[in-house]
Design a protein around this motif. Structure first.
Motif, PDB file in Angstrom:
ATOM      1  N   TYR A 282     -14.647  59.637 -12.345  1.00  0.00           N
ATOM      2  CA  TYR A 282     -14.855  59.203 -10.340  1.00  0.00           C
ATOM      3  C   TYR A 282     -13.368  58.766  -9.870  1.00  0.00           C
ATOM      4  N   TYR A 283     -12.574  57.644 -10.328  1.00  0.00           N
ATOM      5  CA  TYR A 283     -11.653  56.870  -9.744  1.00  0.00           C
ATOM      6  C   TYR A 283     -10.222  58.470  -9.923  1.00  0.00           C
ATOM      7  N   ASN A 284     -10.293  59.383 -10.603  1.00  0.00           N
ATOM      8  CA  ASN A 284      -9.113  60.309  -9.652  1.00  0.00           C
ATOM      9  C   ASN A 284      -8.700  60.570  -8.646  1.00  0.00           C
ATOM     10  N   PRO A 285      -7.755  60.498  -8.555  1.00  0.00           N
ATOM     11  CA  PRO A 285      -7.508  60.639  -6.325  1.00  0.00           C
ATOM     12  C   PRO A 285      -7.119  62.098  -6.506  1.00  0.00           C
ATOM     13  N   LEU A 286      -7.460  62.793  -7.790  1.00  0.00           N
ATOM     14  CA  LEU A 286      -7.871  64.195  -7.336  1.00  0.00           C
ATOM     15  C   LEU A 286      -9.233  64.456  -6.671  1.00  0.00           C
ATOM     16  N   ASN A 287      -9.922  63.592  -6.644  1.00  0.00           N
ATOM     17  CA  ASN A 287     -11.626  63.589  -6.200  1.00  0.00           C
ATOM     18  C   ASN A 287     -11.430  64.141  -4.771  1.00  0.00           C
ATOM     19  N   SER A 288     -10.241  63.197  -3.879  1.00  0.00           N
ATOM     20  CA  SER A 288     -10.299  62.761  -2.903  1.00  0.00           C
ATOM     21  C   SER A 288     -10.099  63.885  -1.645  1.00  0.00           C
ATOM     22  N   TYR A 289      -9.318  64.988  -3.125  1.00  0.00           N
ATOM     23  CA  TYR A 289      -8.469  66.151  -2.000  1.00  0.00           C
ATOM     24  C   TYR A 289      -9.502  67.489  -2.138  1.00  0.00           C
ATOM     25  N   ILE A 290      -8.841  67.908  -0.683  1.00  0.00           N
ATOM     26  CA  ILE A 290      -9.730  68.357   0.132  1.00  0.00           C
ATOM     27  C   ILE A 290      -9.829  69.949  -1.089  1.00  0.00           C
ATOM     28  N   HIS A 291      -8.142  69.789  -1.250  1.00  0.00           N
ATOM     29  CA  HIS A 291      -7.557  71.337  -1.851  1.00  0.00           C
ATOM     30  C   HIS A 291      -8.465  71.188  -3.577  1.00  0.00           C
ATOM     31  N   GLN A 292      -8.613  70.318  -3.979  1.00  0.00           N
ATOM     32  CA  GLN A 292      -8.687  70.264  -5.929  1.00  0.00           C
ATOM     33  C   GLN A 292     -10.434  69.626  -5.004  1.00  0.00           C
ATOM     34  N   VAL A 293     -10.173  69.317  -4.635  1.00  0.00           N
ATOM     35  CA  VAL A 293     -12.563  70.089  -4.647  1.00  0.00           C
ATOM     36  C   VAL A 293     -13.069  71.381  -4.428  1.00  0.00           C
ATOM     37  N   LEU A 294     -12.231  71.803  -3.942  1.00  0.00           N
ATOM     38  CA  LEU A 294     -11.723  73.836  -3.911  1.00  0.00           C
ATOM     39  C   LEU A 294     -12.041  74.074  -5.054  1.00  0.00           C
ATOM     40  N   LEU A 295     -10.659  73.160  -5.138  1.00  0.00           N
ATOM     41  CA  LEU A 295      -9.857  74.259  -6.805  1.00  0.00           C
ATOM     42  C   LEU A 295     -11.600  74.116  -7.430  1.00  0.00           C
ATOM     43  N   ARG A 296     -11.447  72.326  -8.153  1.00  0.00           N
ATOM     44  CA  ARG A 296     -12.257  71.774  -9.583  1.00  0.00           C
ATOM     45  C   ARG A 296     -13.595  72.463  -9.372  1.00  0.00           C
ATOM     46  N   ARG A 297     -14.549  72.311  -8.474  1.00  0.00           N
ATOM     47  CA  ARG A 297     -15.592  72.245  -7.660  1.00  0.00           C
ATOM     48  C   ARG A 297     -16.115  70.999  -7.875  1.00  0.00           C
ATOM     49  N   THR A 298     -15.395  70.294  -7.882  1.00  0.00           N
ATOM     50  CA  THR A 298     -16.101  68.112  -7.975  1.00  0.00           C
ATOM     51  C   THR A 298     -15.547  67.299  -7.081  1.00  0.00           C
ATOM     52  N   GLY A 299     -15.756  65.922  -7.299  1.00  0.00           N
ATOM     53  CA  GLY A 299     -15.535  65.060  -6.179  1.00  0.00           C
ATOM     54  C   GLY A 299     -16.680  63.781  -5.899  1.00  0.00           C
ATOM     55  N   ILE A 300     -15.909  63.491  -4.747  1.00  0.00           N
ATOM     56  CA  ILE A 300     -16.845  62.292  -4.853  1.00  0.00           C
ATOM     57  C   ILE A 300     -17.118  62.185  -3.418  1.00  0.00           C
ATOM     58  N   PRO A 301     -18.394  61.662  -3.715  1.00  0.00           N
ATOM     59  CA  PRO A 301     -19.194  61.851  -2.439  1.00  0.00           C
ATOM     60  C   PRO A 301     -18.767  61.484  -1.210  1.00  0.00           C
ATOM     61  N   ILE A 302     -17.632  61.031  -0.371  1.00  0.00           N
ATOM     62  CA  ILE A 302     -17.238  61.530   0.846  1.00  0.00           C
ATOM     63  C   ILE A 302     -16.490  62.308   0.580  1.00  0.00           C
ATOM     64  N   SER A 303     -15.815  63.393  -0.252  1.00  0.00           N
ATOM     65  CA  SER A 303     -14.959  65.142  -0.752  1.00  0.00           C
ATOM     66  C   SER A 303     -15.835  65.636  -0.129  1.00  0.00           C
ATOM     67  N   LEU A 304     -17.106  65.422  -1.602  1.00  0.00           N
ATOM     68  CA  LEU A 304     -17.763  66.283  -1.205  1.00  0.00           C
ATOM     69  C   LEU A 304     -18.552  66.540   0.478  1.00  0.00           C
ATOM     70  N   SER A 305     -19.249  65.461   1.605  1.00  0.00           N
ATOM     71  CA  SER A 305     -20.013  65.220   2.030  1.00  0.00           C
ATOM     72  C   SER A 305     -18.677  66.171   3.167  1.00  0.00           C
ATOM     73  N   VAL A 306     -17.784  66.426   3.244  1.00  0.00           N
ATOM     74  CA  VAL A 306     -16.955  66.716   4.336  1.00  0.00           C
ATOM     75  C   VAL A 306     -16.877  68.343   4.994  1.00  0.00           C
ATOM     76  N   LEU A 307     -16.952  69.184   2.587  1.00  0.00           N
ATOM     77  CA  LEU A 307     -16.432  70.360   2.715  1.00  0.00           C
ATOM     78  C   LEU A 307     -18.599  70.718   3.242  1.00  0.00           C
ATOM     79  N   TYR A 308     -19.595  69.837   2.435  1.00  0.00           N
ATOM     80  CA  TYR A 308     -20.687  70.271   2.727  1.00  0.00           C
ATOM     81  C   TYR A 308     -20.980  69.483   4.467  1.00  0.00           C
ATOM     82  N   MET A 309     -20.458  69.256   5.006  1.00  0.00           N
ATOM     83  CA  MET A 309     -20.490  69.387   6.453  1.00  0.00           C
ATOM     84  C   MET A 309     -20.497  69.818   7.083  1.00  0.00           C
ATOM     85  N   THR A 310     -19.029  70.847   6.754  1.00  0.00           N
ATOM     86  CA  THR A 310     -17.935  71.704   7.165  1.00  0.00           C
ATOM     87  C   THR A 310     -19.541  72.755   7.388  1.00  0.00           C
ATOM     88  N   LEU A 311     -19.601  73.660   6.056  1.00  0.00           N
ATOM     89  CA  LEU A 311     -20.046  74.245   6.275  1.00  0.00           C
ATOM     90  C   LEU A 311     -21.749  73.970   7.511  1.00  0.00           C
TER      91      LEU A 311
END
Length: 637
Positions: A282-311
């Motif tokens: 959970y505390y890996n900083p990669l979870n907060s970076y949007i390009h890593q969320v798209l690449l690794r398909r995992t994240g924390i609530p706020i980064s996943l929310s940015v992706l979900y809300m944008t779509l």
């Protein structure tokens, strides 16, 4: 019988031939001459010499023509994207400017090691004067960046010190540019601030050397949108979101149509593409970076929310961000008109695969009750503060190494750009710089700002001001570093030398030596903590400063080290600070390190010759170290 050619006759004949060839050449049409002069074998020096031979060729090689345009593109291909195809440019002038900028930047980078070798390796500290020198050139920013990239992309194993500082300058230049973009972004009206664009700016600032652009992230978002549309088409071929074009801004009024979008979004993201919350790390900083969320398909609530809300918004569903404590959420209004009643919303947990919750069900996520204010929608700037705050907390949780300090500094920079008058974080920034011993002048500026904002902080401010002034005074009268010669009697027990690739006998890590002491110089507390007394020679033996493959710096006892049987490159970020080249079996110290250990490189070469060069490269055998020391239970040193 023909008279043999003498040397003068040969020269005379060649001159006649050359003159005849030149006359034939200049008789050719201009288009053909341009074609000939654009052959890849000709460089800019050749073109300059050709243009000086006669007026005809000088005219063909004019600054706005094809010849110099070709030379410019050949020399600096990365810069072509900055020029419009249909515009006219003085390519000779551009070439000269770019060439001059390149030379000046190289001189600046080459001078940094001499000026800052003894300082703490900090981007801001290293670049104070250097950045001013580069800015004084008045050159386009992309010229500077292109030269730095050229240095970084040169021979992998050579010019390591040059690359080390070029990387720091590029890091700093890009971060300054991103901060300017962030300030412009924050000056826009709130309705024009996209959460995705803000997240990309945060991502880029924390990863300035990565190739991250809003365009590339947006393209990936469009691909995801198309996948959701494809799924939606199967469920409802007449759905109004299917008629929307890329870039359209619209809101679906019908709640049933919105529900179909949400169902399609969940099916694609969580079922098809297997996006998920990163519970294990959970505390890996990669979870907060949007390009890593798209690449690794995992994240924390706020980064996943940015992706979900944008779509969702691209498909007509106006979701809003909710700054719920400890678990970021989105809310979806169930009435056609905007409501202030928290019970008129469904709350979406993007970390929980898009699970929909009623207002009070959200409290189960954090296991305590909260007031209605925590269910309110927040602005993009507030969302970014929450995102950056997460990174800041990760930096605080770090292990006190260079990586965690860098994350802490980057997240503080971002937070204070968004909220510049936060006294708590201003004080943290001042304390961090003071602790690291870097940028004392900036520390004083920060402390002055804190005092103006909150005079009650005078105690903490006064303490830091006093000690920062002492640091500045100390810098003005630096102590000359000790020069360590192997030939002096007290250093006779030092077996190894800087540049050697070593292996720790007990811990097994690979490392390179960048310094040594004839005896352990650490505090008694460190000696006790590291159980140095369990070594056969205790602290009364040489100790070595080593850069370890995992990115750490350690202080290792001589009896715990042995030469590596198969020397390899050490992928440590600080290697370039001390060494200029990797030479297959060892590292070559730069001028500054050699000045501190003037006799070590000769010793290193002799050791390497004894250890490795007698080996048959085709035998498949590994060389055995010449020294044999006993193993110990001590992990480190």
């Amino acid at each position: 019988m023909a008279t043999p050619y003498t040397g003068d006759r040969v020269l005379e004949t060649n001159a006649v031939i050359s003159e005849s060839f030149a006359k034939q050449l200049t008789d050719l049409p201009a288009e053909l001459l341009e074609h000939i002069l654009c052959f890849p074998v000709l460089n800019h020096i050749d073109i300059y010499n050709v243009s000086c031979t006669c007026k005809r060729l000088h005219d063909v090689c004019h600054g706005r023509g094809k010849v110099w345009a070709h030379q410019y593109k050949l020399r600096w291909p990365r810069l072509q994207r900055f020029y419009q195809q249909n515009e006219s440019y003085d390519w000779l002038k551009e070439f000269k400017t770019r060439h001059m900028v390149g030379q000046q930047i190289r001189r600046t980078v080459e001078s940094i090691s001499k000026r800052f070798f003894t300082e703490v390796p900090c981007v801001g500290q290293v670049l104070g004067d250097s950045f001013a020198e580069i800015e004084s050139l008045g050159a386009p920013e992309h010229f500077c960046e292109d030269e730095l990239l050229g240095i970084l992309n040169s021979d992998k194993r050579k010019c390591l010190t040059l690359k080390y500082y070029a990387k720091k300058i590029l890091y700093f230049l890009r971060q300054q540019n991103i901060l300017r973009n962030l300030r412009v972004f924050l000056e826009r009206p709130p309705e024009q601030q996209s959460a995705l664009e803000g997240a990309v700016l945060v991502d880029r600032y924390c990863n300035p050397l990565a190739d991250i652009t809003l365009e590339s992230i947006s393209a990936q978002i469009e691909e995801l949108t198309d996948k959701v549309k494809k799924y939606l088409r199967v469920k409802n071929a007449t759905h109004p979101s299917l008629r929307a074009s890329q870039g359209d801004c619209f809101v679906l009024e019908n709640l049933e149509f919105q529900s179909q979008v949400i169902c399609a979004l969940n099916a694609v993201l969580y079922d098809q593409l297997q996006y998920k919350g990163n519970e294990r790390d959970y505390y890996n900083p990669l979870n907060s970076y949007i390009h890593q969320v798209l690449l690794r398909r995992t994240g924390i609530p706020i980064s996943l929310s940015v992706l979900y809300m944008t779509l969702a918004r691209k498909l007509g569903v106006p979701l809003e961000p909710v700054n719920f404590p400890n678990h970021f959420l989105l809310r979806w209004c169930q009435n056609q008109r905007r409501s202030e009643d928290i019970y008129d919303y469904v709350y979406i947990d993007t970390f929980g695969k898009g699970k929909q919750l009623a207002a009070k069900e959200c409290e189960n996520l954090i296991r305590h009750q909260v007031g209605a204010d925590y269910y309110s929608a927040i602005s993009t700037s507030e969302l970014l503060l929450r995102m950056v705050g997460n990174l800041l907390n990760i930096g605080k949780r770090g292990e006190g190494n260079e990586k965690s300090y860098q994350l802490l500094r980057d997240s503080l920079d971002l937070y204070l750009t968004i909220n510049p008058d936060n006294v708590q974080y201003l004080l943290l920034q001042a304390r961090l710089y003071f602790h690291l011993g870097i940028w004392p002048e900036k520390v004083l500026d920060i402390l002055q700002h804190i005092q103006a904002l909150d005079p009650s902080q005078h105690g903490a401010v006064g303490y830091l001001v006093q000690h920062t002034l002492e640091h500045i005074q100390h810098k003005r009268h630096p102590v000359e570093p000790e020069v360590k010669r192997r030939s002096v009697p007290e250093h006779r027990d030092v077996l190894y030398s800087v540049g050697l690739i070593m292996k720790h006998k007990r811990s097994g890590y690979n490392c390179v030596i960048y310094g040594w002491d004839p005896k352990c110089t650490m505090s008694q507390e460190w000696i006790n903590t590291m159980r140095v007394h369990q070594l056969s020679k205790g602290a009364d033996q040489p100790f070595y400063n080593v850069l370890v493959q995992d990115g750490t710096c350690r202080y290792a006892a001589q009896e715990n080290l042995e030469p590596h049987s198969a020397p390899l490159e050490i992928a440590h970020p600080e290697v370039g600070r001390y060494f200029t080249e990797f030479s297959d079996t060892h590292y070559i110290a730069n001028e500054e390190l050699q000045a501190r250990y003037p006799e070590d490189m000769c010793k290193t070469h002799r050791t390497v010759e004894e250890l490795y060069h007698g080996l048959n490269p085709n035998s498949g055998q590994s060389p055995e170290p010449t020294a044999n020391f006993q193993d110990h239970d001590l992990l480190d040193p």
